[in-house]
Each structure stands twice: as C-alpha cells, then as structure tokens.
Design a protein around this motif. Structure first.
Motif, mmCIF file in Angstrom:
data_model
loop_
_atom_site.group_PDB
_atom_site.id
_atom_site.type_symbol
_atom_site.label_atom_id
_atom_site.label_comp_id
_atom_site.label_asym_id
_atom_site.label_seq_id
_atom_site.Cartn_x
_atom_site.Cartn_y
_atom_site.Cartn_z
ATOM 1 N N LEU A 1 -2.864 -1.043 -14.428
ATOM 2 C CA LEU A 1 -1.591 -1.541 -13.847
ATOM 3 C C LEU A 1 -1.551 -3.094 -13.557
ATOM 4 O O LEU A 1 -0.517 -3.624 -14.301
ATOM 5 N N GLY A 2 -2.535 -3.677 -12.833
ATOM 6 C CA GLY A 2 -2.369 -4.799 -12.835
ATOM 7 C C GLY A 2 -2.655 -5.884 -14.062
ATOM 8 O O GLY A 2 -1.941 -6.668 -14.348
ATOM 9 N N GLN A 3 -3.560 -5.109 -14.805
ATOM 10 C CA GLN A 3 -3.824 -6.001 -15.976
ATOM 11 C C GLN A 3 -2.418 -6.063 -16.932
ATOM 12 O O GLN A 3 -2.413 -6.813 -17.807
ATOM 13 N N ALA A 4 -1.720 -4.859 -16.992
ATOM 14 C CA ALA A 4 -0.511 -4.913 -17.867
ATOM 15 C C ALA A 4 0.402 -5.553 -17.136
ATOM 16 O O ALA A 4 1.231 -6.465 -17.983
ATOM 17 N N LYS B 1 3.421 -11.218 -14.861
ATOM 18 C CA LYS B 1 3.909 -10.942 -13.579
ATOM 19 C C LYS B 1 2.867 -11.231 -12.643
ATOM 20 O O LYS B 1 1.548 -10.968 -12.904
ATOM 21 N N ARG B 2 3.203 -11.081 -11.326
ATOM 22 C CA ARG B 2 2.335 -11.465 -10.317
ATOM 23 C C ARG B 2 2.016 -10.303 -9.236
ATOM 24 O O ARG B 2 3.057 -9.652 -9.301
ATOM 25 N N THR B 3 0.924 -10.145 -8.819
ATOM 26 C CA THR B 3 0.637 -8.895 -7.965
ATOM 27 C C THR B 3 0.261 -9.481 -6.569
ATOM 28 O O THR B 3 -0.301 -10.566 -6.270
ATOM 29 N N ALA B 4 0.449 -8.622 -5.478
ATOM 30 C CA ALA B 4 -0.003 -8.905 -4.218
ATOM 31 C C ALA B 4 -0.282 -7.618 -3.287
ATOM 32 O O ALA B 4 0.231 -6.468 -3.599
ATOM 33 N N ALA B 5 -1.162 -7.694 -2.339
ATOM 34 C CA ALA B 5 -1.536 -6.685 -1.525
ATOM 35 C C ALA B 5 -1.344 -7.021 0.021
ATOM 36 O O ALA B 5 -1.798 -8.235 0.158
ATOM 37 N N VAL B 6 -0.719 -6.179 0.808
ATOM 38 C CA VAL B 6 -0.830 -6.576 2.188
ATOM 39 C C VAL B 6 -1.123 -5.353 2.856
ATOM 40 O O VAL B 6 -0.778 -4.173 2.733
ATOM 41 N N GLY B 7 -2.133 -5.402 3.679
ATOM 42 C CA GLY B 7 -2.841 -4.275 4.625
ATOM 43 C C GLY B 7 -4.115 -4.209 4.998
ATOM 44 O O GLY B 7 -5.086 -4.869 4.299
ATOM 45 N N SER C 1 5.620 -12.366 -5.687
ATOM 46 C CA SER C 1 5.072 -11.636 -6.538
ATOM 47 C C SER C 1 6.175 -10.554 -6.963
ATOM 48 O O SER C 1 7.100 -10.338 -6.344
ATOM 49 N N ASP C 2 5.902 -9.928 -7.947
ATOM 50 C CA ASP C 2 6.683 -9.020 -8.865
ATOM 51 C C ASP C 2 6.126 -7.444 -8.278
ATOM 52 O O ASP C 2 7.275 -6.607 -8.278
ATOM 53 N N VAL C 3 5.021 -7.257 -7.973
ATOM 54 C CA VAL C 3 4.600 -5.963 -7.531
ATOM 55 C C VAL C 3 3.695 -6.100 -6.219
ATOM 56 O O VAL C 3 2.511 -6.877 -6.299
ATOM 57 N N ILE C 4 4.053 -5.631 -4.998
ATOM 58 C CA ILE C 4 3.261 -5.750 -3.798
ATOM 59 C C ILE C 4 2.988 -4.224 -3.323
ATOM 60 O O ILE C 4 3.769 -3.283 -3.104
ATOM 61 N N ALA C 5 1.807 -4.058 -3.157
ATOM 62 C CA ALA C 5 1.059 -2.991 -2.458
ATOM 63 C C ALA C 5 0.859 -3.216 -0.986
ATOM 64 O O ALA C 5 0.452 -4.066 -0.459
ATOM 65 N N VAL C 6 1.688 -2.249 -0.234
ATOM 66 C CA VAL C 6 1.320 -2.414 1.395
ATOM 67 C C VAL C 6 0.934 -1.174 1.718
ATOM 68 O O VAL C 6 1.495 0.012 1.533
#
Length: 786
Positions: A188-191, A197-203, A272-277
């Motif tokens: 997913l992140g590679q695609a 697109k940029r990714t981020a994670a919070v948690g 970011s475009d996709v953020i996992a929380v």
C-alpha cells in the motif's frame, strides 16, 4: 424376484411373463415422455438459476468521488458487542449516519495480532506478522549506538530520510518469504509513493516495563499499514514523549494524551495523503487482561474504549473537507475470531451498507478490501497482488443486530465444526470395523441387515442434514443441543428415503438426488445454507464468501455421479435414462462452474472430464486415451468460455476467474504461477494437518475388504454396468478434485464418505439375494457363475 422392469444389481434382467410385456412397453413410452420433459425442464432450470443469481447479488455504487486524503483509524480488538452500550457515542453515531459493515479480520496466522492485521491491510492480502513487528522509531532517534536511520541502512540497505523507520520490517518480510503469498508487506505504501503520495502514522501502543512477550515494551503497529517496501513512513509521531502521559490507573501506567495525539493527527493531515492512527490504549487494555481478573480487565477496557472513541470524534470534527475516514479494527477481540465493525465517513457518504465485490454479500467485507479502498479513494492504481476490492455503497440502513447474528452463526460453526467432524469420522471408523465383522461372521449378515442399512443411509444423509440445519432459525442459541437437531434431521431424511423401495438402492438414490438438488438451489439463491454450515464456509476463515466451497463441491460431485449411475442402472430404458442423466450432470456443471453461480474453476476442470468420461463409459464404450484427451480439451474449452463470460462483466462484478485472466493479460504468467504454487502449497499443508485425511484409510479399508478380500468386485460392480462407471468416476472426481482445489483433501474425503455406504448397501443386497450362509472357516462367498 425383482420388480417388473427393474434391472438386478448384477446387471441381469429377471424373467417376465408374456402378460407383462405390454405393461413394460407402456413403461418405456412413459419413460421417454419423461425424458423429453426432463430436457425441457433442464433448460428452464438453468435459465431460472442464472436469473436468480443476478437477483440476490446486491446492487451498489462506488464509495464516492475521489478524496484528497484518507485517515485510517484503528480500533484493535473492538467487537460488534462493544457498540451501543454507552461507551462509544461517536462510533454509534457513525453507525446511524455513515456506511458500515461487519468485517472479517482474518489474517494468515491461527492466532491474530494487531501488528499482523496492519501488515495485512498494508499488503492487501492475508500475511503473517511477528511479535515485536511494531518496533517503529523516528529516523533520527537513537538506536544501536547510532540512529534508527543508520540501523535501517544496515538492515534494509536504504537509509530513510526524515520520517519513521520500521526497524523490524525485514523480519516481517522474512516471515512471509517462500509462502507463495500474492502480495508483500508495504504494498500500500509503495503504491502511494510510486505516484508521489505521502504517508504518516500516529500512535503509540508501548507497554513500559512489560514482562509479557505478547505485549512488547515498544509497539507502534499502525505504521505497518502505510510503510513502503523499504520499511519507511514519510511522517508522523510515535514516541512516548510526543503522545503518552503517565496515569497510574491505566494499563502499564500510561495512556494516550488526547490533546497531543489530536495535534499530531492534525499536523499529519496537513502534510500527508494517507494517515494511519491508533492511539494504543485499546492494545494495552487488551494485553493487560492476561494478567488481570475479569472485573478489573473489563473496567480498563471500557475506559480505554471511551477514550479512543472520544479521540475518534475529535478527529472527525477536525478533518478537512474531502477527507475519507475509515474506522477499522485490524484484529478481532482477544477471545478468538469474530467479525468486527468497519465504518466509512466522508463527503457524499450517508447511512448505507458497505458492499464488497470480494464477498458479494451485503454488509460483509474483509480486511483485504481496506488497502484497495484507500487507493481507490485517491485514484491510485491498485497492485495486482492485492486480492481485495475497493468498497462500494448500497442504499439502506445497516442494523447492528443483523451483524451480530451473522457473527454469532459464524462463531457457532467454528465452535461446533471440529468436534462434530471428529465424531463423525471416528464413528465411521468404528462402524466400518463392525461392518467387516458382521459380513465375516458365521451365517452372514442375517438380522443385522436392517440396522446396518439404516446406519449406512444415515452416514450418506449427514452432509444433507448439515446444510438443512441452517434453515432452522436460531439453532446457535441452543448451543450443544443444536447437534441433536442435526441428528433429528438426519434420522428424518433416512426415514423418508427408506419409503422408496423400487430397487435396493432407491433410498440412497433419493438421498443423493436431494442432496445435489439442495446444493444447486442454494447456490442459485445466495448460498444461505452453505454460509456458516459445517460443510460450507465460515466467514471467520475468509476462504470464500460466495459460490460453492470445496466441501460442497465434493458433495455435489459425488452425489450427482452416484445418483446418475444408480438411475441409469435400474432404469427400464438405459438409452432414455442416459439422456436424463446427461441433462442433470450438465446442470450440475453449469451451477458449479458458472462465474455468476458456483464460480468454481477447479470444479469445471474436475467435473467436465470426469462426468464426460463416466458418461462415455456408461454407453458401454471402451475407455481410450483419445477419449481422455478429448475430455481434458473440453474442460479447457469450458474454462475459456467461462473466463470470456466473466471478462464481459464490469470489473467490480467479476469473480476471481476474470480477475486472474485480466492480471495474466496485464502482467504475464507470474500471477498465474504464484496462484498455482500457493494452491499446491496449501494442499500439501492441509493433507498433513486436516482431520478429514483420516477418512482416506477408513474408507480404503472397507473398500478393500468388500471388493478384494471378499472377492465381490465383479458381483457388486459388474463389468460394463453403470454402477461400476459411477463408482470409478466418483473416485476419479475425488482424486482430481484434490489436485485442482484448495484444501483438496476434503474433496477426496467427502467422496469417500459416500463410497462406503454405496458399496455396503450393494453388499447387503447381494447377501440378501444370495441367501448363502457359510461356516466360520469356509472363506469368502464364491463368485456366482453362469
């Protein structure tokens, strides 16, 4: 003497008086009329089946137009039963105002984990995880005498820039290497990165001071969902200093700080475009249960649930326009596999069902759909290795109670399936040992024949009863007593079938025909009887959600073959009976293999050659290699036709057959070869681990005894008879089905389930007609001659 116009089991026809000839001629005329009617009815049945299959599949529309960003909010271990109890007001409000469904969170391992769930989301396929996979640090954080970035250079060969480093990512890759899985960690992140697109994670799910190997001191698993194949995430916040606060009343003395966590999410959304929380409180509350009393663990869980729900509400209020928020539990509750709630909120999404082309079942989606949904919302191409589909919307108001019923039924199947199967298999072993003793005793079967006949019919009726019990409302509420209901259905089927006495195998023929008919009708009307049934498929296993599963395919195949053999053998006109048998077998192939019905490619490749060659032998022709090659070629033609039909449908309506063909066309044979390798690996694993493997030596033993040691091969299955053709065809279906289907051993085992009663009932009839009693030392009954 047999009834007028009936062929004996050994193939001979009893003498008839001349006065009966006129009646026999009338029987043949009527039989031919029934043959013509059968052909017409066959066409009608297929037409109705195809039209009804289109009627029950839910209509849907794309989730919505493209979004600017996606927030993936994780709720580890949250179940359907956690909702609407006052602890989750924001989630409850989403249930009433947004799109929702029950999701199967099944991953690759037998014991689920949060990390494995996020890894599977990021891969778009069910992958394996490892304890400690959530070791995620900012790239400039101290680690192993240097920085996390330097450690990643040593471990991956690529030094990340500013962002997050998934330090145990290489161990995740190794855990999935060599298992012929369709996708890879980080897909997913590679695609996303491939299109800028940029990714981020919070948690932060850390458990400071933990002595529990299942609750590592450092655990930030949300990043696993959005990392790329180099194990990096562009931005985010995961450190304790940034997100946690001390609280002696919380698990491990820490909990998420709502203000700082919300600020980190807000900052990530801006860049970011996709953020996992995933704030981590639910993971900590779930893990503390292993060292706590239930009343204390429940209190901790409810408090963590309230805090997480409040943070979700704040994220929803802060989310900019054109933001899709997906609320996803990455793993089921800690007490085993269960369906979990999934919700989608954003512009243009009102109260509706989430619908998945993967399941074709309204209100049921799968964890492998999450990745494609994220990519689809942003207009990013979905990698071929992702086996799920972008979710769609179906107008309506989902009911949490209905979702709980679906989960309850699936859980009941998981709880009772294994003990029932073991009992069924062990009982057969005991019964067949007793059967050999009964046949070998002095004086033959004698008065034991009625009881033995009833037991054999009960074995043959067991699969049918396992499907019919799904039509009984609320059986799971009975718990273990539900098994008694199944047994009652089994006995009722045997008693009704035993009223048929036209020939010795009439009761078995009725059971076989009814079983095949029930499966075919169920397949055309939505597979309600196969879902969560013993020999159907479980939503928790997530191996299949529609069409015919491997077990039902095996039952349908063997019942159809043996029914056709019995019908042709005892029919007054063999030629007319062959026409009716051909129509029935053609219907079975269509129902099993059509993409809009059974959608069983392995079934086509098995049934077409086996049915064709069995029918060929029933015409009293000698089997040749030319005939075998012709049957194989016909199977390939049918598969190509089914593939072409599937490719003509819209992409979201295609089955795995059309998707596989499309992938081969776009990317060569690599996807095809991976699929074949994975199926072979699964078959080998199941052969050595499934309890159904035990059926093979059990039935092989009784078959060897009756046909070889008792020297009854030519008596029970005379040369040139339809009975011999059917028996050999059934065995061929079991062996070929094993090779061409996932979990193939259950195909062979269930074929053997019917072979045992079939041969035993033939032997009982032979004992009855022969009337021979033998001394204890006389040996096997001699083969009649002349």
């Amino acid at each position: 003497m047999s009834r007028l116009g009936v062929r004996r089991v050994d193939g001979s026809i009893p003498a008839r008086p001349l006065s009966a000839m006129g009646a026999a001629t009338s029987d043949r005329v009527n039989f031919r009329r029934r043959t013509a009617v059968t052909v017409v009815l066959g066409v009608v049945v297929l037409s109705v089946a195809f039209s009804s299959s289109a009627a029950w599949r839910p209509a849907s529309r794309p989730l919505t137009a493209r979004f600017d960003r996606v927030v993936l909010f994780g709720l580890p271990h949250v179940s359907l039963d956690d909702l609407q109890h006052g602890h989750t007001p924001n989630i409850d409000r989403l249930l009433a105002t947004s799109a929702s469904a029950a999701m199967t969170a099944r991953t690759a391992a037998a014991h689920p984990s949060t990390a494995e769930g996020y890894i599977s989301i990021g891969a778009g396929a069910r992958l394996f995880g490892r304890t400690g996979a959530g070791l995620v640090l900012p790239s400039d954080a101290p680690f192993e005498g240097g920085t996390a970035a330097q450690a990643m250079l040593r471990r991956v060969g690529v030094e990340p820039g500013h962002g997050l480093a998934v330090l145990n990512g290489p161990s995740v890759v190794r855990a999935n290497t060599g298992k012929h899985l369709p996708s890879v960690p980080g897909a997913l992140g590679q695609a996303l990165h491939d299109v800028g697109k940029r990714t981020a994670a919070v948690g932060n799910g850390d458990s400071p001071g933990s002595r529990d190997a299942l609750a590592p001191a450092i655990s930030r698993p949300a990043a696993l969902a959005v990392m790329d194949e180099d194990m990096t995430v562009d931005a985010g916040a995961v450190s304790r200093a940034d997100l946690l606060r001390s609280d002696p009343n919380a698990p491990y003395g820490v909990r998420a700080d709502p203000a700082r966590t919300l600020a980190a999410v807000t900052a990530a959304v801006q860049t970011s475009d996709v953020i996992a929380v995933d704030p981590g409180d639910l993971d900590r509350a779930a893990s503390i249960r292993r060292v706590s009393l239930d009343r204390a663990a429940d209190r901790q869980w409810n408090a963590a649930l309230r805090r997480t729900d409040a943070l979700l509400g704040a994220v929803l209020r802060r989310a900019p326009a054109r933001t899709l928020v997906l609320v996803v539990p990455p793993d089921p509750p800690s007490n085993g596999w269960h369906l979990v709630p999934m919700l989608a909120a954003g512009d243009g999404i009102g109260a509706s069902f989430l619908e998945s082309p993967s399941t074709k079942r309204l209100g049921v989606v799968t964890i492998t759909d999450v990745g494609p949904t994220v990519l689809g919302a942003l207009g990013v191409p979905v990698p071929d290795g992702m086996i799920g589909h972008a979710l769609r919307l179906h107008a309506g108001h989902p009911d949490l109670g209905d979702m709980r019923v679906i989960d309850r039924d699936a859980a009941y199947r998981e709880q009772t399936g294994y003990p029932i199967s073991v009992t069924f298999i062990v009982l057969q072993a005991v019964l067949y040992l007793l059967t050999m003793g009964i046949f070998g005793r002095r004086g033959g079967v004698g008065r034991m024949a009625p009881a033995l006949r009833f037991v054999m019919l009960a074995i043959a009726a067991f699969p049918l009863s396992s499907f019919l019990i799904r039509a009984v409302p609320d059986v799971p509420r009975l718990g273990g007593a539900g098994v008694l209901v199944m047994l009652a259905i089994d006995v009722a089927v045997v008693l009704l079938a035993s009223r048929a006495r036209r020939h010795p195998l009439s009761p078995l023929s009725w059971i076989l025909g009814t079983t095949a008919a029930v499966i075919a009708v169920d397949t055309a009307t939505g597979v309600h009887l196969q879902t969560s049934s013993l020999l159907g498929y479980s939503l928790h296993n997530a191996a299949r959600f529609y069409g015919i599963g491997n077990a039902a395919f095996a039952v349908l195949a063997v019942c159809s073959l043996l029914w056709a053999a019995i019908y042709v053998h005892f029919a007054p006109s063999r030629r007319d009976a062959m026409v009716i048998a051909a129509v029935v077998l053609a219907i079975v192939v269509a129902v099993d293999g059509a993409p809009s019905l059974g959608d069983d490619v392995g079934g086509i490749l098995t049934l077409v050659p086996v049915f064709g060659l069995t029918f060929y032998v029933m015409t009293r022709r000698r089997l040749t290699w030319r005939a075998v090659l012709g049957a194989g070629a016909l199977a390939l033609v049918v598969v190509v036709g089914a593939t072409a039909f599937d490719l003509l449908r819209p992409p979201e309506a295609r089955t795995h057959l059309g998707r596989l063909a499309s992938s081969i066309g776009d990317h060569g044979d690599s996807v095809f070869l991976t699929t074949i390798a994975r199926k072979l690996a699964v078959n080998v694993h199941v052969l050595t681990s499934s309890i159904w493997t035990w059926m093979l030596p059990i039935i092989a033993l009784i078959t060897l005894y009756l046909l070889v040691l008792e020297r009854r091969w030519n008596v029970l299955l005379p040369a040139g008879s339809a009975l011999r053709a059917g028996a050999v065809g059934a065995l061929a279906a079991g062996l070929l089905g094993f090779a061409l289907n996932d979990s193939g051993v259950i195909v062979t085992a269930l074929v053997f389930v019917y072979i045992g009663p079939f041969l035993t009932l033939l032997a009982l009839d032979h004992e009855h007609r022969d009337g021979t009693t033998r001394p204890a030392d006389s040996g096997p009954v001699p083969i009649p001659t002349g």
